[in-house]
Structure formats: C-alpha cells, structure tokens
Design a protein around this motif. Sequence first.
Motif, PDB file in Angstrom:
ATOM      1  N   LEU A 143       5.800  10.658  10.140  1.00  0.00           N
ATOM      2  CA  LEU A 143       6.983   9.797  10.092  1.00  0.00           C
ATOM      3  C   LEU A 143       7.123   8.907  11.325  1.00  0.00           C
ATOM      4  CD1 LEU A 143       9.572  12.298   8.549  1.00  0.00           C
ATOM      5  CD2 LEU A 143       8.531  10.322   7.427  1.00  0.00           C
ATOM      6  N   ARG A 203       4.322   7.609  13.048  1.00  0.00           N
ATOM      7  CA  ARG A 203       3.026   6.990  13.358  1.00  0.00           C
ATOM      8  C   ARG A 203       3.155   5.473  13.576  1.00  0.00           C
ATOM      9  NH1 ARG A 203       1.355   3.674  10.161  1.00  0.00           N
ATOM     10  NH2 ARG A 203      -0.603   3.581  11.287  1.00  0.00           N
ATOM     11  N   ARG A 253      10.890  -0.860   8.541  1.00  0.00           N
ATOM     12  CA  ARG A 253      10.565  -0.961   7.114  1.00  0.00           C
ATOM     13  C   ARG A 253      11.856  -1.265   6.351  1.00  0.00           C
ATOM     14  NH1 ARG A 253       5.728  -0.845   8.638  1.00  0.00           N
ATOM     15  NH2 ARG A 253       4.262   0.827   8.141  1.00  0.00           N
ATOM     16  N   LEU A 284      14.552   2.900   2.135  1.00  0.00           N
ATOM     17  CA  LEU A 284      13.795   3.648   1.125  1.00  0.00           C
ATOM     18  C   LEU A 284      14.130   3.185  -0.295  1.00  0.00           C
ATOM     19  CD1 LEU A 284      11.728   5.951   0.901  1.00  0.00           C
ATOM     20  CD2 LEU A 284      13.628   7.571   0.833  1.00  0.00           C
ATOM     21  N   LYS A 340      11.691  12.910   2.562  1.00  0.00           N
ATOM     22  CA  LYS A 340      10.728  12.878   3.689  1.00  0.00           C
ATOM     23  C   LYS A 340       9.345  12.463   3.182  1.00  0.00           C
ATOM     24  CE  LYS A 340      13.172  14.640   7.207  1.00  0.00           C
ATOM     25  NZ  LYS A 340      13.628  13.718   8.250  1.00  0.00           N
ATOM     26  N   LEU A 386       8.689  10.635   0.530  1.00  0.00           N
ATOM     27  CA  LEU A 386       8.734   9.209   0.189  1.00  0.00           C
ATOM     28  C   LEU A 386       8.742   8.344   1.449  1.00  0.00           C
ATOM     29  CD1 LEU A 386      11.384   9.555  -2.668  1.00  0.00           C
ATOM     30  CD2 LEU A 386       8.983   8.908  -3.008  1.00  0.00           C
ATOM     31  N   GLU A 387       9.442   8.824   2.480  1.00  0.00           N
ATOM     32  CA  GLU A 387       9.473   8.089   3.754  1.00  0.00           C
ATOM     33  C   GLU A 387       8.102   8.066   4.418  1.00  0.00           C
ATOM     34  OE1 GLU A 387      13.887   9.506   4.877  1.00  0.00           O
ATOM     35  OE2 GLU A 387      12.580   9.188   6.628  1.00  0.00           O
ATOM     36  N   ALA A 388       7.387   9.189   4.337  1.00  0.00           N
ATOM     37  CA  ALA A 388       6.048   9.242   4.934  1.00  0.00           C
ATOM     38  C   ALA A 388       5.152   8.184   4.281  1.00  0.00           C
ATOM     39  CB  ALA A 388       5.438  10.634   4.770  1.00  0.00           C
ATOM     40  N   MET A 437       6.122   5.332   3.132  1.00  0.00           N
ATOM     41  CA  MET A 437       6.565   4.049   3.657  1.00  0.00           C
ATOM     42  C   MET A 437       6.166   3.826   5.109  1.00  0.00           C
ATOM     43  SD  MET A 437      10.321   2.718   2.535  1.00  0.00           S
ATOM     44  CE  MET A 437      10.995   3.109   4.130  1.00  0.00           C
ATOM     45  N   ARG A 438       5.960   4.901   5.847  1.00  0.00           N
ATOM     46  CA  ARG A 438       5.573   4.789   7.263  1.00  0.00           C
ATOM     47  C   ARG A 438       4.096   4.466   7.418  1.00  0.00           C
ATOM     48  NH1 ARG A 438       9.359   3.186   9.808  1.00  0.00           N
ATOM     49  NH2 ARG A 438       7.520   2.353  10.735  1.00  0.00           N
ATOM     50  N   ALA A 439       3.300   4.691   6.378  1.00  0.00           N
ATOM     51  CA  ALA A 439       1.868   4.400   6.462  1.00  0.00           C
ATOM     52  C   ALA A 439       1.665   2.882   6.567  1.00  0.00           C
ATOM     53  CB  ALA A 439       1.145   4.954   5.232  1.00  0.00           C
ATOM     54  N   SER A 440       0.478   2.490   6.989  1.00  0.00           N
ATOM     55  CA  SER A 440       0.162   1.074   7.161  1.00  0.00           C
ATOM     56  C   SER A 440       0.252   0.310   5.849  1.00  0.00           C
ATOM     57  CB  SER A 440      -1.273   0.928   7.680  1.00  0.00           C
ATOM     58  OG  SER A 440      -1.347   1.357   9.008  1.00  0.00           O
ATOM     59  N   THR A 469      -2.076   2.792  -2.613  1.00  0.00           N
ATOM     60  CA  THR A 469      -2.887   4.005  -2.480  1.00  0.00           C
ATOM     61  C   THR A 469      -2.740   4.625  -1.092  1.00  0.00           C
ATOM     62  OG1 THR A 469      -4.460   3.026  -4.033  1.00  0.00           O
ATOM     63  CG2 THR A 469      -5.191   4.967  -2.826  1.00  0.00           C
ATOM     64  N   ILE A 470      -2.677   3.793  -0.060  1.00  0.00           N
ATOM     65  CA  ILE A 470      -2.426   4.306   1.299  1.00  0.00           C
ATOM     66  C   ILE A 470      -1.083   5.042   1.306  1.00  0.00           C
ATOM     67  CG2 ILE A 470      -1.872   3.608   3.677  1.00  0.00           C
ATOM     68  CD1 ILE A 470      -3.910   1.310   3.352  1.00  0.00           C
ATOM     69  N   GLN A 480      -1.426   8.446  -0.492  1.00  0.00           N
ATOM     70  CA  GLN A 480      -2.092   9.507   0.245  1.00  0.00           C
ATOM     71  C   GLN A 480      -1.212  10.018   1.387  1.00  0.00           C
ATOM     72  OE1 GLN A 480      -4.352  11.462  -0.408  1.00  0.00           O
ATOM     73  NE2 GLN A 480      -4.878  12.389   1.547  1.00  0.00           N
ATOM     74  N   ALA A 481      -0.424   9.134   2.001  1.00  0.00           N
ATOM     75  CA  ALA A 481       0.520   9.596   3.025  1.00  0.00           C
ATOM     76  C   ALA A 481       1.557  10.527   2.388  1.00  0.00           C
ATOM     77  CB  ALA A 481       1.188   8.402   3.703  1.00  0.00           C
ATOM     78  N   THR A 505      -0.160  13.946   1.720  1.00  0.00           N
ATOM     79  CA  THR A 505      -0.305  14.718   2.957  1.00  0.00           C
ATOM     80  C   THR A 505       1.048  15.270   3.409  1.00  0.00           C
ATOM     81  OG1 THR A 505      -2.199  13.380   3.613  1.00  0.00           O
ATOM     82  CG2 THR A 505      -1.156  14.672   5.335  1.00  0.00           C
ATOM     83  N   THR A 537       1.927  19.231   3.942  1.00  0.00           N
ATOM     84  CA  THR A 537       2.419  19.826   5.197  1.00  0.00           C
ATOM     85  C   THR A 537       3.682  20.649   4.941  1.00  0.00           C
ATOM     86  OG1 THR A 537       3.836  17.971   5.803  1.00  0.00           O
ATOM     87  CG2 THR A 537       1.565  17.883   6.590  1.00  0.00           C
TER      88      THR A 537
END
Lengths: 250, 250
Positions: free
Chosen positions: A10, A12, A174, A177, B30, B32-34, B36-39, B114-115, B118-119, B122, B126
């Motif tokens: 979260l 990164r 961003r 959500l 969390k 869904l947010e992860a 959105m935090r990906a590149s 897709t990025i 995968q975020a 993951t 976790t």
Amino acid sequence: MSKEMLDTLLSRRTVREYTDRKIEKEDLDKILEAGMRASNCGNMQLYSTIVTRKQENKDALCKLHFGQPMVKNADVVLTVCADVNRFHKYCEIRNAKPSYNNFLWFQVSTIDATICSQAMVTAAETLGIGACYLGTVTYMAKPIAELLNLPKHVVPVTTITLGYPATMPELTERLPLEAVVHDEQYQDYTSEDLERLYEDFEKLPQIQKYIKESKQENLAKVFTEVRYPEKDSLTFSKAYMDFAKEQDMM
Amino acid sequence: MSKEMLDTLLSRRTVREYTDRKIEKEDLDKILEAGMRASNCGNMQLYSTIVTRKQENKDALCKLHFGQPMVKNADVVLTVCADVNRFHKYCEIRNAKPSYNNFLWFQVSTIDATICSQAMVTAAETLGIGACYLGTVTYMAKPIAELLNLPKHVVPVTTITLGYPATMPELTERLPLEAVVHDEQYQDYTSEDLERLYEDFEKLPQIQKYIKESKQENLAKVFTEVRYPEKDSLTFSKAYMDFAKEQDMM
C-alpha cells in the motif's frame, strides 16, 4: 506480519533514481523465481524475461527507450516478453499440433507476462530494491526485439528497471477507490461523477505545477496534447500491431 | 522481515476451494487499494474492477465461466477490465481530444489491468485469502460484459476468485528458471534444450497421471488435443477480437 506485508504493497513507490549498489545474484534469482511462482495459464509459462546487466547493452536499450535515464542507470533491466515460441517448439518435438499463433494467445501470453512482471516488482520491493515499469517497449517493440535477438512468436510486453533507490519519491496520488471499483455492475460515469472523482486530484499542487509546466489549460490536455497525442498513439499502435503480426502472434 | 515476505511470494499456491468464511469489507478494500497502488501508465488508471458478491450474480457469472465451481463458491469474484471509458469521458468534459480507441491503448490498458490484478492477488495472499485467476473471461468476454453492464471502451481482461482456503494444494511444479530467463540476449531453444528443460517436469507423477487421465500419449498433446484444441483457440480468438472491436478498443 500480514499487516506489515500489506503496508509494503500500500505504500510502494515507483523508483527512477538508483545508487551504484549492485543487486546480488542471489537476490536477482529470487526476484526472477517470484515471477515464475505467480499464476499462469495452464502452467505453460508463456513468457520469457531477458536480463540486461552489461552497461553497453543497457546503453543500447536506453537509446531505444527514448533515452530515459533509468535504463542506463539501473543495475538490472528486465524485458518481459509474451513468448509462445518455447511451448510451440515443445509441441513440435512431441508431435503435437500447436495453435498459439493467434490473438487469443497473444492476449493470454501478454497477461501471463504481466502477472510475472508484477510478481517480480513486488519481490524486488520487499528486498528494498526500487523498480520502474517502462511502457516505451511497446512503442519500440521491433528494434528492441532485434537488439535482444527475439525470435518469431516472442513479443516484448513490458520493461522493468531495478536498482537500489537513490531517492524515494512521494506517494503518488490516485483517484478515490470508488472511481475504479464497481459494485455488482458497472455504473457508467456522468459528467457530474467525473467532476467529483477528479476534483481533489486536479487540485493537487504537483498536478497544477505539471499543467503549468506543460503549458496546457488542464490535466486532460497534458495527456492528449503533450504526453500521448493522437498522431503518436496511431503511429505506435500500428507499429506494435504490425510487429505482432510479423512475429506470427496475431 | 523481507525474507518472510519473499517466502510468501515464493510459496504461493492458487486456491480453488474455499470455506464459508466471509472476507471482511475492510480487508476487501485493502485488496482493492493494493491494486490501485501498483504502477500504471501515466497514472491514468485505465482499469476498472467489478466486485461480485451477491450469490445470484456469482451463479450467473459461473455459468458464463463454463460452470467452473470457484466462481459460485468464492466469497468474492473480481472481474478486472481494461477501461479507457473513464479517461475518454474525462477528456471530453475537459475539451481535450482523446485517442485511446486503438490497439496500443488496448494493450496498455490490458497490461495495467493485469498489474492491478496481480497486486490484488498478492494483497489477498498476504491476508491468508486464497485466489484463483480465470482466463475463461477472455473466451466469454461479450456475454460477461453484458451481464456486468460494461459500456463501450471497456473489455474484461481477467477474473479473480477470492475466499479463505478450504484446502491448500501442493506447490505447483515449474520449469527450471533457466527455461524462462535469458542472459543479455534471447537464446533460442534447440530440441536438445527442450528435452533437457522439460525432462524433470514430464516425469512428475502428477503429470504422468494427468496424461493418462487425458488419454493422451504426452503432455504437449494434452494441451493441443484436450485443453486448448485449435478449433477452440480460433473460435475464442475471433470472438475476443470481434468484441474488442465492437467496444471500439482496437
């Protein structure tokens, strides 16, 4: 434990500036393995990663990525490819008739290469190594493929630069959500929705600065007039599709 | 710490059987947010995720995914889409001329979706939540899009089912790392290379069992004759491309 891991995801950041510190071979192998451990269609592993570490090769790649300095300054450059070549050849030696040279499998292998990529990026980040994706590989797919000696049935999908962070940028803003998540069914956006969803984003000082520096009247125009003008989109779109066809992937 | 996180990535499994335990709203957010935090390219966030939790909607989706039981048994189903609709409409209300309806941007938005996917996977893992990707969304893109009310400029890319694991499968075998990684330049595969790279894989008891159950003489033929025969590939390939064109994404 899990909370800490989630926080890594979260919080990164994309890292574009690197120190001279080298990535240990053992760590690089873990990163590459993490990519391979991620899901893929039918366990056919329709991807390949080209690892560039030699400076002369990074310099040559850098030129093809429009001189973006991450490419020559990163310790490691990964070019991740959609690859049906390996499985196609494997079918041939087993007397099975492959049919992976069509749009469906280009998409499936693109998706699998990207899943692999993101698992590698996350693995790097857990090791304190910074990563940056470069979309320019799709614009320059053909010359990059020539440089990397890619055979038929292989097309580059994304490039990742890796290195220890010299600077750690601010967390990028961003949209909220709710802008990208839909409950049960897609709710299309009205003008009012978009005004509300983009309101805070557009007001950010860094966005205002960015608009001003780009000499545009608003953020949307920065994208359509400066970053991704129509003529470039159409040129690169044609080049990428032509190359995919040339590689017998469409 | 970092070692433990890396181990999570290196020991992950696809989970297809789930308990009745519900995913807390906070945890889902969390995840869904992860994503959105990906590149993503240019921070345009060219993706959307449709969250399906209502049983009747999961049942309807399940049918379109060829009845795969994960879809109706999972607590949450995510359909992740390449979405240039939002940004296109945003450009329009800002008097900017969008040009995202071409192959380049279909690929970029597919990669970004897709990025993001995968975020999310993951992040779920976790939290101890199991995930499974379903490629069938590309075969059935049009009816799934109709069910989810996807407008023009939106195409589904992948589906992810999420739930707490009822069973944890064995770690899936992969090819050796050298099979998918190339040093500086792509080294094309000779027949001898492929024999060596596939040797251990083909000998695995579960693979031997799989070949026998599929009534085929080797693993390659399981794929070409049973799982992905040419006629299906060509049918689904045409359907996916036709739908992408219909959505004005090509």
